[in-house]
Design a protein around this motif. Structure first.
Motif, PDB file in Angstrom:
ATOM      1  N   ILE A 219      10.904   3.169  12.240  1.00 27.12           N
ATOM      2  CA  ILE A 219      10.894   1.984  13.104  1.00 27.12           C
ATOM      3  C   ILE A 219      12.294   1.728  13.665  1.00 27.12           C
ATOM      4  O   ILE A 219      12.457   1.375  14.842  1.00 27.12           O
ATOM      5  CB  ILE A 219      10.392   0.745  12.335  1.00 27.12           C
ATOM      6  CG1 ILE A 219       8.909   0.897  11.951  1.00 27.12           C
ATOM      7  CG2 ILE A 219      10.618  -0.531  13.135  1.00 27.12           C
ATOM      8  CD1 ILE A 219       7.961   0.905  13.128  1.00 27.12           C
ATOM      9  N   ASP A 223      11.058   5.303  18.942  1.00 29.94           N
ATOM     10  CA  ASP A 223      10.403   4.391  19.872  1.00 29.94           C
ATOM     11  C   ASP A 223       8.921   4.223  19.517  1.00 29.94           C
ATOM     12  O   ASP A 223       8.030   4.659  20.236  1.00 29.94           O
ATOM     13  CB  ASP A 223      10.545   4.916  21.307  1.00 29.94           C
ATOM     14  CG  ASP A 223      10.027   3.921  22.329  1.00 29.94           C
ATOM     15  OD1 ASP A 223       9.979   2.727  22.000  1.00 29.94           O
ATOM     16  OD2 ASP A 223       9.686   4.349  23.453  1.00 29.94           O
ATOM     17  N   THR A 225       6.119   1.161  17.753  1.00 30.03           N
ATOM     18  CA  THR A 225       5.983  -0.262  17.465  1.00 30.03           C
ATOM     19  C   THR A 225       5.452  -0.481  16.059  1.00 30.03           C
ATOM     20  O   THR A 225       4.949   0.451  15.404  1.00 30.03           O
ATOM     21  CB  THR A 225       5.016  -0.920  18.464  1.00 30.03           C
ATOM     22  OG1 THR A 225       3.705  -0.372  18.265  1.00 30.03           O
ATOM     23  CG2 THR A 225       5.458  -0.651  19.901  1.00 30.03           C
ATOM     24  N   ARG A 250      12.413  -5.787  11.458  1.00 32.36           N
ATOM     25  CA  ARG A 250      11.174  -5.059  11.717  1.00 32.36           C
ATOM     26  C   ARG A 250      10.981  -3.925  10.711  1.00 32.36           C
ATOM     27  O   ARG A 250       9.883  -3.693  10.218  1.00 32.36           O
ATOM     28  CB  ARG A 250      11.185  -4.512  13.146  1.00 32.36           C
ATOM     29  CG  ARG A 250      11.235  -5.613  14.196  1.00 32.36           C
ATOM     30  CD  ARG A 250      11.291  -5.042  15.616  1.00 32.36           C
ATOM     31  NE  ARG A 250      11.446  -6.116  16.577  1.00 32.36           N
ATOM     32  CZ  ARG A 250      10.448  -6.856  17.054  1.00 32.36           C
ATOM     33  NH1 ARG A 250       9.208  -6.602  16.661  1.00 32.36           N
ATOM     34  NH2 ARG A 250      10.668  -7.828  17.916  1.00 32.36           N
TER      35      ARG A 250
END
Length: 321
Positions: A219, A223, A225, A250
């Motif tokens: 992450i 690239d 999500t 994240r």
């Protein structure tokens, strides 16, 4: 083809005149002849209160059909829409072909199409059921009078588990469609694992062949999500972390909440055989099997026992389930 409007993704066949379309939202399948109808149906379902299965008229129709083995139903609330759409006017216009007889002094009963108030007095809900067995496929329909369904809105379609172009047409999600949805989620989850595998290889290319130790590292550096590390087969949802969230935030969430088990820690591309399992779906909450990601990047689905045997052979530990 597909389009996305807000959080609604609609898939459709790009053909002239009609474009058969569908979307899956909150466990329901919506199908219609046009993407616009699907979008309207999804939005209406989200704001229209209880399920069609709680509608007293629908319950009465199901009782009247009396088919316990039915796998799908269609439902048309004719009284609710017949007086408010353009179909009656269209029927009257078609009926005026009798005017040709008037031109030649041929007696024709008037009116061929009864006045709307007469029709409304006779209207009840209409619909049908379908089912199958080893001998074939069957269907039956009930309506207040022949061709009554012509008073339903033009362009609507009732589908198994779907809602058509207008408020009157609806189908009910049935067990067979649940299985179809599970299959679709399984395929999407396999796609997530492939993306994880591709991102891990990109990470390795940037780190002398070393695979990432955690999915959080992917992450942070690649690239992809957070949605990729969440399986559609679970209830896990991607959080709205806000604009102030850092990439570390994240990554931390990914490591704590991912639905996939990563086995690439400490490995390199060179010492990972093509048949080695690199990642797999967390089996907790699943019941029919899991997807496995292998060293060469391909993904396969295995039943639980077979998957657990492979994982135990490689790691020495059998997954909890």
């Amino acid at each position: 083809r597909s389009i996305k409007v807000g959080d609604i993704e609609v898939f459709y066949i790009g053909t002239p005149i009609i474009a058969p379309s569908f979307a899956i939202k909150d466990g329901n399948l919506y199908a219609a002849f046009y993407p616009q109808h699907v979008i309207s149906a999804v939005r209406k379902a989200a704001t229209n209160g209880p399920s069609i299965a709680e509608n007293p008229k629908f319950k009465a129709l199901v009782a009247r059909l009396n088919q316990p083995s039915a796998t799908s139903y269609t439902f048309f609330d004719l009284p609710a829409v017949a007086g408010s759409n353009s179909m009656y006017a269209s029927l009257v216009a078609v009926g005026r072909y009798a005017g040709i007889g008037d031109m030649f002094n041929v007696p024709v009963p008037e009116p061929l199409i009864p006045p709307l108030d007469v029709l409304l007095e006779q209207l009840t809900a209409a619909g049908g059921a379908s089912w199958s067995d080893e001998q074939g496929f069957y269907s039956m329909n009930v309506s207040p009078f022949p061709l009554a369904n012509a008073l339903h809105e033009a362009g609507s379609i009732s589908a198994v588990g779907g809602i058509g172009g207008g408020a009157a047409a609806a189908g009910v999600l049935v067990p067979s469609l649940n299985r179809s949805r599970e299959t679709a989620d399984r395929v999407k989850s396999a796609s997530n694992l492939r993306q994880i595998g591709q991102a891990a290889l990109l990470f390795a290319n940037e780190n002398n062949g070393k695979l990432p130790d955690t999915l959080g590292e992917i992450i942070k550096t690649q690239d992809i999500t957070l949605g990729v590390i969440v399986s559609p087969r679970t209830s896990t949802t991607v959080p709205q972390l806000g604009p102030d969230a850092t990439i570390e935030d994240r990554a931390e969430w990914a490591d704590a909440n991912t639905d996939y088990v990563w086995l690439g820690a400490g490995k390199t591309v060179d010492n990972t055989p093509v048949e080695a399992i690199v990642a797999y779906e967390n089996p907790i909450g699943l019941d029919d099997g899991i997807n496995l990601l292998f060293g060469d990047g391909h993904v396969e689905f295995y039943d639980m026992e077979s998957a657990f045997d492979l994982i135990e052979k490689q790691t020495g530990t059998r997954p909890e389930w």
